[in-house]
Scaffold this motif. Structure first.
Motif, short mmCIF file in Angstrom:
data_model
loop_
_atom_site.label_atom_id
_atom_site.label_comp_id
_atom_site.label_asym_id
_atom_site.label_seq_id
_atom_site.Cartn_x
_atom_site.Cartn_y
_atom_site.Cartn_z
N PRO A 1 38.14 35.61 40.13
CA PRO A 1 36.97 36.47 40.38
C PRO A 1 37.41 37.83 40.93
CG PRO A 1 36.80 34.33 41.50
CD PRO A 1 38.20 34.48 41.05
N ALA A 2 36.79 38.90 40.44
CA ALA A 2 37.10 40.24 40.96
C ALA A 2 36.78 40.32 42.46
CB ALA A 2 36.32 41.29 40.20
N ALA A 3 35.77 39.53 42.89
CA ALA A 3 35.37 39.56 44.30
C ALA A 3 36.47 39.04 45.23
CB ALA A 3 34.10 38.73 44.49
N ARG A 4 37.44 38.31 44.66
CA ARG A 4 38.52 37.78 45.49
C ARG A 4 39.79 38.62 45.39
NH1 ARG A 4 39.72 31.71 46.17
NH2 ARG A 4 40.52 32.66 48.06
N CYS A 5 39.65 39.85 44.91
CA CYS A 5 40.79 40.77 44.85
C CYS A 5 40.67 41.77 46.00
CB CYS A 5 40.82 41.52 43.53
SG CYS A 5 41.13 40.46 42.10
N THR B 1 41.49 47.01 43.71
CA THR B 1 40.71 47.12 42.48
C THR B 1 41.63 46.95 41.27
OG1 THR B 1 39.20 48.66 43.57
CG2 THR B 1 39.14 48.57 41.16
N HIS C 1 42.76 33.36 35.16
CA HIS C 1 41.49 34.03 35.47
C HIS C 1 41.25 33.96 36.98
CE1 HIS C 1 40.10 33.85 31.14
NE2 HIS C 1 41.05 32.93 31.15
N GLY D 1 36.59 42.85 34.92
CA GLY D 1 35.15 43.01 35.09
C GLY D 1 34.79 42.21 36.33
N THR D 2 33.69 41.43 36.29
CA THR D 2 33.40 40.52 37.40
C THR D 2 34.45 39.40 37.44
OG1 THR D 2 31.90 39.28 35.99
CG2 THR D 2 30.93 40.96 37.42
N GLU D 3 35.03 39.11 36.25
CA GLU D 3 36.17 38.20 36.17
C GLU D 3 37.39 39.01 35.73
OE1 GLU D 3 36.69 33.85 34.44
OE2 GLU D 3 36.84 35.31 32.83
N VAL D 4 38.52 38.75 36.37
CA VAL D 4 39.76 39.44 36.03
C VAL D 4 40.63 38.47 35.22
CG1 VAL D 4 41.79 40.63 36.94
CG2 VAL D 4 39.60 40.79 38.16
N GLU E 1 38.26 29.87 40.62
CA GLU E 1 37.58 30.35 41.82
C GLU E 1 38.48 30.28 43.06
OE1 GLU E 1 34.35 31.54 42.16
OE2 GLU E 1 34.18 31.52 39.97
#
Length: 388
Positions: free
Chosen positions: A267-271, A274, A265, A252-255, A360
């Motif tokens: 953040p999805a934003a740092r992937c 997808t 864990h 989700g927003t966290e992977v 993070e």
């Protein structure tokens, strides 16, 4: 000196270079903003010097165009382009003193009154007291500054630097990195710098283009490339990365991923890809982001931290830090850099430990890539020299 708003940028549109069946540079689009310090970074043979030589006019592109500001210069010879190049060899005239070396370009253009311009340049590069000396009487770093002054006195729109610090020893190279950045900031013109040295590029440049196999692998500010690498090549070539192959549990927003028996864990934003539940992901973390505690101190690790077990395989005292190599079920040979503030005497080879870090600080990469790309284990990577 030169007005930062004057001129324009360097724009490369679809330029490529072929030598027979070998492609040194694949079609490349690149815009270098006016007044920036831009670095082309990569290993030997990656195409960075060929790209620089096409900007200089020393190589004819096989395809594409080169613009300097609004001016198309693709087919202009080097002497008709508003650029100057500083090479690793400096190429100073041994029979001329420093003043006359710097004045050479002005005198060749028939300018008689050169003293004020040369004096200004000597002041810029902090060599006013050396004006009467010959090049052989100066240190390597001083000769480098003379070469820069000689290039800048012609007020080029763009200064090209081809591995300019490669011949200097480490300490002098670091001093010159700061000097070149100071000079660029002071004169305000565009510097395009080719180097294989990651620290050099990250110390000086506003923007770095990481090249690999004739292509730009990733482009961005040094901190952005380091913190958010888009490929395993960039992650490994810019410093050291620990890469862990993991299975995606949820996204989700966290992977949430699992590696061996550990749950991690990020953040999805740092992937850079997808993540999908049931798929694979390479999870990365830099060595200096990780904390290390003896297994007896596991209870001191705050909740919510990524945590994995391991055993110290090796350690090296480097002064400001101790560098550990950790064998862990999730990954062999994890690297950890711990600052030497309050060292735990139990953290020696053979000790059971836990590694922990802020989620993070974790990034995710496509698992289809080679984990060795950009490392010394990658056959395509060298650390010095340049042929393309």
């Amino acid at each position: 000196m030169t007005d930062k708003t004057a001129g324009g940028d360097v724009r490369l549109a679809g330029i490529s270079k072929h030598y027979g069946t070998f492609t040194a540079v694949h079609p490349l689009d690149l815009t270098i903003p006016q007044g920036s310090f831009f670095a082309l970074l990569g290993a030997s043979g990656c195409g960075k010097t060929t790209t620089l030589r096409m900007i200089a006019g020393l190589e004819e592109p096989s395809t594409g165009t080169v613009h300097l500001g609004d001016r198309a210069v693709t087919h202009l010879p080097p002497y008709k382009r508003p650029v100057n190049t500083v090479f690793q060899s400096y190429a100073l005239f041994p029979h001329l003193n420093i003043f006359e070396n710097i004045a050479f370009g002005l005198r060749r253009r028939g300018i008689k009154s050169v003293k004020k311009q040369v004096d200004d340049m000597l002041e810029l590069v902090q060599l006013g007291e050396q004006a009467g000396k010959k090049p052989h009487q100066l240190s390597g770093g001083q000769q480098q500054r003379v070469a820069v002054a000689r290039a800048l006195i012609n007020h080029p729109q763009v200064l090209l630097l081809d591995e300019p610090l490669g011949a200097l020893d480490l300490k002098l190279r670091r001093q010159m990195q700061l000097e070149l950045k100071r000079i660029q900031t002071e004169v305000g013109i565009t510097f395009v710098h080719v180097t294989h040295d990651q620290e050099e590029a990250m110390t000086m440049a506003d923007t770095v283009a990481v090249m690999n196999g004739g292509r730009v692998e990733q482009l961005g500010a040094p901190a952005e490339l380091y913190e958010n690498p888009g490929t395993t090549f960039v992650a490994n070539f810019l410093g050291t990365s620990n890469l862990i192959e993991a299975s995606v549990e949820s996204a989700g927003t966290e992977v949430v991923v699992s590696a061996s028996s550990s749950t991690l864990h990020l953040p999805a934003a740092r992937c850079s890809t997808t993540p999908r539940a049931g798929g694979k992901l390479l999870v990365g973390v830099r060595p200096e982001k990780i904390s290390l505690v003896h297994a007896d101190e596991e209870h001191t690790i705050a909740a919510g931290r990524n945590k994995i077990p391991g055993r110290i395989a090796d350690s090296s005292f480097i002064g400001v830090s101790t560098q550990y190599v950790i064998d862990s079920p999730v990954c062999p040979e994890l690297e950890v850099y711990a600052q030497n503030i309050e060292r735990d005497a139990r953290l020696v080879p053979g000790a059971e430990v836990f590694l922990h870090w802020n989620p993070e600080h974790t990034f995710g990469l496509d698992a289809a890539q080679s984990m060795l790309a950009g490392t010394m284990g990658d056959a395509g990577v060298e650390t010095a020299g340049e042929s393309a």
